[in-house]
Design an enzyme around this catalytic site. Structure first.
Site, PDB file in Angstrom:
ATOM      1  N   PRO A  86     -13.613 -31.644  76.680  1.00 40.92           N
ATOM      2  CG  PRO A  86     -13.713 -31.118  74.421  1.00 40.92           C
ATOM      3  CD  PRO A  86     -14.490 -31.040  75.688  1.00 40.92           C
ATOM      4  CD  GLU A 113     -18.204 -25.857  69.072  1.00 36.68           C
ATOM      5  OE1 GLU A 113     -18.623 -26.490  68.099  1.00 36.68           O
ATOM      6  OE2 GLU A 113     -17.039 -25.944  69.497  1.00 36.68           O
ATOM      7  NE  ARG A 155     -12.991 -53.080  85.700  1.00 34.24           N
ATOM      8  CZ  ARG A 155     -11.813 -53.252  86.321  1.00 34.24           C
ATOM      9  NH1 ARG A 155     -11.260 -52.234  86.966  1.00 34.24           N
ATOM     10  NH2 ARG A 155     -11.203 -54.424  86.300  1.00 34.24           N
ATOM     11  CG  ASP A 170      -8.170 -53.164  87.380  1.00 34.18           C
ATOM     12  OD1 ASP A 170      -8.393 -54.321  87.002  1.00 34.18           O
ATOM     13  OD2 ASP A 170      -9.042 -52.371  87.728  1.00 34.18           O
TER      14      ASP A 170
HETATM   15  C1  LIG Z   1     -12.890 -23.942  67.893  1.00 34.53           C
HETATM   16  N1  LIG Z   1     -13.150 -24.779  69.031  1.00 34.53           N
HETATM   17  C2  LIG Z   1     -14.042 -25.887  68.686  1.00 34.53           C
HETATM   18  C3  LIG Z   1     -14.367 -26.698  69.889  1.00 34.53           C
HETATM   19  N2  LIG Z   1     -13.145 -27.230  70.479  1.00 34.53           N
HETATM   20  C4  LIG Z   1     -13.411 -27.934  71.703  1.00 34.53           C
HETATM   21  C5  LIG Z   1     -14.600 -28.841  71.651  1.00 34.53           C
HETATM   22  C6  LIG Z   1     -15.679 -28.603  72.476  1.00 34.53           C
HETATM   23  C7  LIG Z   1     -16.785 -29.472  72.476  1.00 34.53           C
HETATM   24  C8  LIG Z   1     -16.790 -30.566  71.633  1.00 34.53           C
HETATM   25  C9  LIG Z   1     -17.947 -31.494  71.605  1.00 34.53           C
HETATM   26  N3  LIG Z   1     -18.404 -31.774  72.974  1.00 34.53           N
HETATM   27  C10 LIG Z   1     -19.507 -31.239  73.522  1.00 34.53           C
HETATM   28  C11 LIG Z   1     -19.604 -31.727  74.826  1.00 34.53           C
HETATM   29  C12 LIG Z   1     -18.516 -32.582  75.052  1.00 34.53           C
HETATM   30  C13 LIG Z   1     -18.080 -33.335  76.143  1.00 34.53           C
HETATM   31  C14 LIG Z   1     -16.905 -34.055  76.049  1.00 34.53           C
HETATM   32  C15 LIG Z   1     -16.158 -34.029  74.877  1.00 34.53           C
HETATM   33  C16 LIG Z   1     -14.856 -34.731  74.793  1.00 34.53           C
HETATM   34  N4  LIG Z   1     -14.095 -34.706  73.682  1.00 34.53           N
HETATM   35  N5  LIG Z   1     -12.963 -35.385  73.921  1.00 34.53           N
HETATM   36  C17 LIG Z   1     -12.959 -35.854  75.184  1.00 34.53           C
HETATM   37  N6  LIG Z   1     -11.943 -36.580  75.760  1.00 34.53           N
HETATM   38  C18 LIG Z   1     -14.165 -35.453  75.768  1.00 34.53           C
HETATM   39  C19 LIG Z   1     -14.504 -35.810  77.113  1.00 34.53           C
HETATM   40  N7  LIG Z   1     -14.700 -36.174  78.182  1.00 34.53           N
HETATM   41  C20 LIG Z   1     -16.600 -33.306  73.762  1.00 34.53           C
HETATM   42  C21 LIG Z   1     -17.773 -32.587  73.856  1.00 34.53           C
HETATM   43  C22 LIG Z   1     -15.716 -30.813  70.806  1.00 34.53           C
HETATM   44  C23 LIG Z   1     -14.599 -29.952  70.828  1.00 34.53           C
HETATM   45  C24 LIG Z   1     -12.183 -26.167  70.790  1.00 34.53           C
HETATM   46  C25 LIG Z   1     -11.908 -25.321  69.566  1.00 34.53           C
END
Ligand SMILES: CN1CCN(Cc2ccc(Cn3ccc4ccc(-c5n[nH]c(N)c5C#N)cc43)cc2)CC1
Length: 240
Positions: A86, A113, A155, A170
């Protein structure tokens, strides 16, 4: 292109072997390897995560397991390592186009996380590492992001799309959203196909499509209009 994905949920990547992507693999345009991270654990519980230093919610994925897995999967072949997160840079059509030129992509799918930061830091010395996000919303892991990114990249590979021109035309390729599309019947539930599309006047059709694309982009994604280079809009466009 060879694509490898490391994950604790290999089944999540099964859709990559369906439909268009599956045909690209069968045609030899893409090689795909999906690897279970737990294959590189050595304890009876196959632990891949541990508590975060400094406290905080949830668990963090252990660097040792990821290191053994990525050493094995990467081997000596150069590859771009992609880590969905994220906190990553935005994954865009430009990213997909750049990665489509790569020989190898290796995706590290985190869960919990995320992955211990030292994994990214350690591999940054060996080759390109991209921490990317597919959008401003929170997922539970990286697998869905990998499905999105692999589809967007594959693609674009020569021979994958039946009609390669469409990859160039696209949405986003010319900086605008694409306008509405229509097919038969000419009238459906009292709604008619715009006459211009049936006129055979290709210049008028192109103008109409451009106008609808500008209209839609201005309404839904004004940020894309603002990002266009100055010479991208001609006089007729500016009439919009
Ligand atoms: C208190 N903390 C709590 C955790 N958050 C942050 C956080 C960290 C990991 C996760 C879950 N997770 C684990 C691996 C992983 C890879 C990608 C993604 C992902 N989410 N959204 C996108 N666009 C993604 C992409 N590409 C999520 C992932 C969820 C939230 C900050 C505050």
């Amino acid at each position: 292109m060879r694509i490898d994905v490391v994950t604790i949920f290999p089944g999540y990547l099964a859709p990559l072997r369906e439909a268009l992507l599956g045909r690209a693999i069968e045609a030899g345009l893409v090689e795909l390897g999906v690897h279970d991270l737990r294959d590189w654990t050595h304890d009876v519980h196959q632990a891949v995560d541990d508590s975060p230093y400094g406290g905080g919610p949830g668990m963090v994925m252990r660097p040792q397991v990821w290191g053994e897995a990525l050493d094995a999967v990467l081997g000596e072949e150069p590859a771009r390592l992609v880590v969905p997160t994220p906190a990553g840079r935005p994954f865009t059509q430009a990213t997909a186009q750049a990665w489509a030129a790569e020989e190898r992509l290796v995706f590290a799918c985190g869960r919990y996380e995320g992955i211990d930061q030292r994994v990214v830091d350690a591999y940054a010395d060996r080759g390109p590492v991209d921490e990317v996000s597919i959008g401003d919303y929170v997922l539970v892991g990286g697998e869905v992001a990998v499905l999105v990114m692999v589809e967007a990249v594959v693609r674009l590979l020569p021979g994958v799309l039946g009609n390669p021109v469409s990859a160039q035309e696209d949405s986003f390729s010319d900086g605008l959203l694409e306008g509405p599309a229509y097919t038969r019947p000419v009238s459906w539930r009292g709604l008619d196909v715009p006459d211009v599309l049936r006129s055979g006047n290709h210049a008028a059709i192109a103008r109409w499509r451009r106008d609808r694309a500008l209209e839609r982009t201005a309404a839904r994604r004004p940020d894309l209009l603002d990002a266009l280079p100055p010479d991208a809009l001609d006089r007729a466009d500016r009439a919009f």
